[in-house]
Enzyme design. Structure first.
Site, mmCIF file in Angstrom:
data_model
loop_
_atom_site.group_PDB
_atom_site.id
_atom_site.type_symbol
_atom_site.label_atom_id
_atom_site.label_comp_id
_atom_site.label_asym_id
_atom_site.label_seq_id
_atom_site.Cartn_x
_atom_site.Cartn_y
_atom_site.Cartn_z
ATOM 1 N N CYS A 120 0.809 -1.224 0.000
ATOM 2 C CA CYS A 120 0.000 0.000 0.000
ATOM 3 C C CYS A 120 0.842 1.274 0.000
ATOM 4 C CB CYS A 120 -0.949 0.009 1.192
ATOM 5 S SG CYS A 120 -1.996 -1.448 1.228
ATOM 6 N N HIS A 260 -3.224 7.009 3.807
ATOM 7 C CA HIS A 260 -3.716 5.759 3.217
ATOM 8 C C HIS A 260 -5.085 5.459 3.821
ATOM 9 C CE1 HIS A 260 -4.065 1.764 1.802
ATOM 10 N NE2 HIS A 260 -3.724 1.163 2.934
ATOM 11 N N ASN A 290 -10.514 0.255 0.909
ATOM 12 C CA ASN A 290 -9.051 0.222 0.826
ATOM 13 C C ASN A 290 -8.650 -0.289 -0.563
ATOM 14 O OD1 ASN A 290 -6.329 -0.311 1.038
ATOM 15 N ND2 ASN A 290 -6.453 -1.346 3.011
HETATM 16 O O1 UT7 Z 1 -3.852 -1.585 3.759
HETATM 17 C C1 UT7 Z 1 -2.952 -2.315 4.546
HETATM 18 C C2 UT7 Z 1 -3.092 -1.960 5.975
HETATM 19 N N1 UT7 Z 1 -4.293 -2.504 6.519
HETATM 20 C C3 UT7 Z 1 -4.797 -1.987 7.630
HETATM 21 O O2 UT7 Z 1 -4.286 -1.008 8.114
HETATM 22 C C4 UT7 Z 1 -5.966 -2.678 8.292
HETATM 23 C C5 UT7 Z 1 -5.765 -2.671 9.801
HETATM 24 N N2 UT7 Z 1 -6.774 -3.371 10.590
HETATM 25 C C6 UT7 Z 1 -8.062 -2.973 10.667
HETATM 26 O O3 UT7 Z 1 -8.477 -2.071 9.991
HETATM 27 C C7 UT7 Z 1 -8.947 -3.641 11.689
HETATM 28 O O4 UT7 Z 1 -8.171 -4.428 12.556
HETATM 29 C C8 UT7 Z 1 -10.071 -4.536 11.055
HETATM 30 C C9 UT7 Z 1 -11.117 -3.662 10.374
HETATM 31 C C10 UT7 Z 1 -9.459 -5.504 10.074
HETATM 32 C C11 UT7 Z 1 -10.769 -5.324 12.150
HETATM 33 O O5 UT7 Z 1 -11.288 -4.439 13.166
HETATM 34 P P1 UT7 Z 1 -11.022 -4.760 14.708
HETATM 35 O O6 UT7 Z 1 -11.729 -3.735 15.468
HETATM 36 O O7 UT7 Z 1 -9.543 -4.884 14.884
HETATM 37 O O8 UT7 Z 1 -11.789 -6.126 14.905
HETATM 38 P P2 UT7 Z 1 -11.210 -7.505 15.426
HETATM 39 O O9 UT7 Z 1 -10.326 -8.143 14.404
HETATM 40 O O10 UT7 Z 1 -10.693 -7.343 16.815
HETATM 41 O O11 UT7 Z 1 -12.542 -8.349 15.516
HETATM 42 C C12 UT7 Z 1 -13.539 -8.062 16.495
HETATM 43 C C13 UT7 Z 1 -14.682 -9.049 16.300
HETATM 44 C C14 UT7 Z 1 -14.215 -10.497 16.212
HETATM 45 O O12 UT7 Z 1 -15.169 -11.296 16.843
HETATM 46 P P3 UT7 Z 1 -14.929 -11.883 18.333
HETATM 47 O O13 UT7 Z 1 -13.656 -12.688 18.227
HETATM 48 O O14 UT7 Z 1 -14.768 -10.665 19.191
HETATM 49 O O15 UT7 Z 1 -16.146 -12.673 18.586
HETATM 50 C C15 UT7 Z 1 -14.230 -10.759 14.729
HETATM 51 O O16 UT7 Z 1 -14.421 -12.136 14.441
HETATM 52 O O17 UT7 Z 1 -15.338 -8.771 15.066
HETATM 53 C C16 UT7 Z 1 -15.425 -9.966 14.293
HETATM 54 N N3 UT7 Z 1 -15.382 -9.599 12.888
HETATM 55 C C17 UT7 Z 1 -16.491 -9.282 12.199
HETATM 56 N N4 UT7 Z 1 -17.780 -9.228 12.548
HETATM 57 C C18 UT7 Z 1 -18.659 -8.860 11.599
HETATM 58 C C19 UT7 Z 1 -14.302 -9.488 12.081
HETATM 59 N N5 UT7 Z 1 -14.688 -9.102 10.848
HETATM 60 C C20 UT7 Z 1 -16.039 -8.968 10.902
HETATM 61 C C21 UT7 Z 1 -16.994 -8.603 9.951
HETATM 62 N N6 UT7 Z 1 -18.294 -8.543 10.353
HETATM 63 N N7 UT7 Z 1 -16.680 -8.267 8.685
#
Ligand code: UT7
Length: 334
Positions: A120, A260, A290
């Site tokens: 990216c 970004h 993204n």
């Molecule tokens: O371009 C390259 C660089 N990329 C980035 O900078 C991306 C960086 N990361 C992020 O933007 C975030 O970490 C995400 C958007 C990918 C995820 O957000 P988060 O707040 O970190 O969520 P998480 O991974 O901690 O997940 C929280 C919960 C989990 O469930 P449990 O384990 O708490 O029951 C996930 O399984 O949300 C769940 N989850 C979803 N639920 C509904 C993960 N994806 C989804 C989804 N819909 N799409």
């Protein structure tokens, strides 16, 4: 005498272009594909919709369209382009390069062609190379293109990644001086120790494509989102501060920060740490998600046409991605 001449040359973005596929993938569409909700996607990422390339749109064809728009914007013909730099983490092929395909597609017969893989951050890595080539006198007209068909590498069974990514391309023509955006300073960085945080595990030479890799879905993008989030905030804020300091510009003098577009919460965290008003942080993530290395040139091009920055306004680009890699570039409207 020679030194004086050299001192007056500043690489300048004189033309900008973008290409966005027409097809829109909404959060409501994604609700039908994986176990997710509009509410989760909106609150956790800030994304409302993203664009998805058709079966006949590829990084090369999208990049060529953005490049032609940038050339048109600068009133330069393709035959006068000296070099084409293409950032793509989703190239048409491993070989030939997407840059070579675009060179042919736009008819830039005398241009050299080189692909950059910095995920990216690739557009900012490209600007850095273009600046060096222009200011050292090697080339006069360099196209820097970022073009991504993320939908080809995203696993639409993996809700943790498929809701985030979209497709699109952005391009900039970089020349000696001229009117546009002078590239005052560029800072780049990388941390290969964290390489496992964002990967496409299979189909390179380490794990060649096989029936097993297909069964294991290893040819799709994998991201450890939570870890990446923390690095993204820390590295982008540090790169932005470093670049400003090296360019000799104070934060209060900045008109726009163009980060970004990976997650609205990452952007909010950077704005807070960087202490810049939220309305000065340019955002396109709600519409396009993204688009990997294309987010920054797409945002720059839209900001240029919608906000029309005035002479001497400063803009700071900052990006972060797989590798890990990051970069920042300070531009001044001239
Ligand atoms: O371009 C390259 C660089 N990329 C980035 O900078 C991306 C960086 N990361 C992020 O933007 C975030 O970490 C995400 C958007 C990918 C995820 O957000 P988060 O707040 O970190 O969520 P998480 O991974 O901690 O997940 C929280 C919960 C989990 O469930 P449990 O384990 O708490 O029951 C996930 O399984 O949300 C769940 N989850 C979803 N639920 C509904 C993960 N994806 C989804 C989804 N819909 N799409």
């Amino acid at each position: 005498m020679k030194k004086e001449l050299h001192d007056t040359i500043t690489a300048t973005i004189t033309g900008l272009g973008i290409f966005l596929p027409e097809r829109i993938l909404s959060n409501a569409d994604l609700e039908k594909m994986v176990d997710t909700s509009n509410e989760w996607i909106m609150t956790r990422s800030g994304i409302e919709e993203r664009r998805i390339a058709s079966d006949t749109e590829f990084p090369s064809t999208m990049g060529a369209k953005a490049a032609l728009q940038a050339l048109n914007d600068a009133a330069v013909e393709a035959k006068d382009v000296d070099a084409i730099l293409v950032s793509s983490m989703t190239p048409d092929y491993l070989c030939p390069s997407t840059a070579a395909l675009i060179q042919h597609e736009i008819g830039a017969k005398k241009a050299s062609a080189l692909d950059i893989q910095a995920a990216c951050s690739g557009f900012i890595y490209g600007l850095s190379l273009a600046k060096a080539w222009i200011e050292s006198g090697i080339y006069n007209n360099v196209l820097v293109i970022a073009t991504e068909k993320n939908s080809a590498y995203v696993d639409y069974q993996d809700r943790t990644t498929c809701v985030l990514f979209g497709d699109g391309a952005g391009a900039a023509l970089v020349q000696k001086n001229g009117s546009g955006y002078a590239i005052r300073h560029v800072c780049l960085g990388a941390d290969g120790e964290q390489s496992e945080l964002i990967t496409i595990p299979a189909s390179g030479s380490r794990i060649p494509a096989s029936q097993e890799t297909l069964n294991l879905r290893q040819h799709y993008l994998k991201m450890m989102g939570k870890e990446v989030f923390k690095h993204a905030v820390r590295r982008m804020e540090a790169a932005a501060s470093d670049c400003l300091e090296k360019a000799g510009i104070a934060q209060e003098e900045l008109s726009w920060l163009i980060p970004h577009q990976a997650n609205i919460r990452i952007m909010e965290a950077i704005a807070k740490r960087f202490n810049i008003p939220w309305e000065r942080v340019y955002r396109t993530i709600q519409h396009f998600g993204n688009t990997s290395s294309s987010t920054v040139p797409i945002a720059l091009s839209l900001l240029d046409s919608k906000e029309k920055p005035k002479k001497n306004e400063h803009l700071l680009l900052v990006a972060f991605g797989g590798g890990l890699t990051w970069g920042a570039a300070l531009l001044t409207k001239v």
